[in-house]
Design a protein around this motif. Sequence first.
Motif, short mmCIF file in Angstrom:
data_model
loop_
_atom_site.label_atom_id
_atom_site.label_comp_id
_atom_site.label_asym_id
_atom_site.label_seq_id
_atom_site.Cartn_x
_atom_site.Cartn_y
_atom_site.Cartn_z
N PHE A 1 38.38 -20.99 0.05
CA PHE A 1 37.84 -22.17 0.73
C PHE A 1 37.01 -21.76 1.94
O PHE A 1 35.90 -22.27 2.14
N ASP B 1 33.70 -20.18 0.76
CA ASP B 1 32.75 -21.10 0.14
C ASP B 1 32.30 -22.22 1.09
O ASP B 1 31.25 -22.83 0.85
N SER B 2 33.07 -22.51 2.12
CA SER B 2 32.78 -23.65 3.00
C SER B 2 32.37 -23.23 4.39
O SER B 2 32.38 -24.06 5.31
N ARG C 1 29.62 -25.39 6.02
CA ARG C 1 30.08 -26.75 6.35
C ARG C 1 31.08 -26.74 7.51
O ARG C 1 31.14 -27.68 8.30
N LEU C 2 31.86 -25.67 7.58
CA LEU C 2 32.89 -25.58 8.63
C LEU C 2 32.31 -25.23 9.99
O LEU C 2 32.87 -25.64 11.02
N MET D 1 38.77 -31.69 4.65
CA MET D 1 37.91 -30.95 3.74
C MET D 1 38.72 -30.21 2.69
O MET D 1 38.37 -30.21 1.50
N VAL D 2 39.80 -29.56 3.12
CA VAL D 2 40.63 -28.79 2.18
C VAL D 2 41.22 -29.70 1.11
O VAL D 2 41.24 -29.35 -0.08
N PRO E 1 33.91 -34.23 1.60
CA PRO E 1 33.11 -33.07 1.16
C PRO E 1 32.15 -32.54 2.22
O PRO E 1 31.79 -31.37 2.20
N SER E 2 31.73 -33.38 3.16
CA SER E 2 30.77 -32.96 4.18
C SER E 2 31.43 -32.88 5.54
O SER E 2 32.46 -33.50 5.79
N SER E 3 30.82 -32.10 6.44
CA SER E 3 31.37 -31.96 7.78
C SER E 3 31.31 -33.28 8.54
O SER E 3 32.21 -33.59 9.33
#
Length: 284
Positions: A16, A19-20, A23-24, A78-79, A84-86
């Motif tokens: 996670f 891949d994120s 966004r994070l 998100m997790v 799905p988005s910040s």
Amino acid sequence: MASVNMSAVWDRTTEFLRDSGARLAPLVLLLIVAPLALGGVLTAIGNGMAPGSRQGVQALTIGLSFVSMWGQLAIAAMVTGLAPSSQRAGALGLARLPKMIGASLLLGAAILLLLAPVLVALLRSGTDLAMLGSGDPALVQLAMRAIPPAYVWFMVLWSLAALGVILWASVRLSLLLPVVAAENLLLGAFRRSFAITRGLALKIFGVFVLLAVVSNIAQLAAKAVFGTVFALLGGGTDPLSLGSLVTTLLVATISAAFVMLSAAFLSNLYLAARGGAATDTLAG
């Protein structure tokens, strides 16, 4: 209760985060790194203030911890797939924040109630509380020596027992944040966290110890290395000097990385512990 493989949870957590990352980044920088850095500066400044002013600084630091809590709720959103988005994660985290603050205040009140007999013993022993809270090591030591031995033993034994209860409750309530984020509960979040951590206490405690040790070593190393280097280059220990500010930012960044890791791991553990089943109030 679903069987939980901690190695698999760690794998999903690292996947996670990998891949994120994009966004994070804004959430972590604005809601975790920034309040931790500002809190570190305020704490350093407050150490040299009068008691009254120091309390004001401490209140601001507590407020900044709520901002960090907002960021952790956003990561949990998100997790768990709720956001799905910040932007959506930040909005959902903010919506859940009042309940998380309420849960934290209830926990704080419970801890104070648990430790109340220690305060009662101090009052009954005739201890000079002004000396004890003066911050002067000599006065504190003098006040401690004046406490009758019977009261000392009672306070030590009670404190040790209370510490055991607090550690046990901390482990069983470790999924409180992802539960609040995913299920939008307050009082029910305590019961839910206790239910889904059944049989996982030792595993979770081991993870807590590992993260605490590694995080503290990393922060101490950063303070020792960068703090010493910048102090030699100029600025000394002034909390507002460039060297101190850079060191505080570096330490805050390291701390934020572990906060992010912890929030992501506990959220993935929540998903694994509930067995992937949909919750009653999952919709946000």
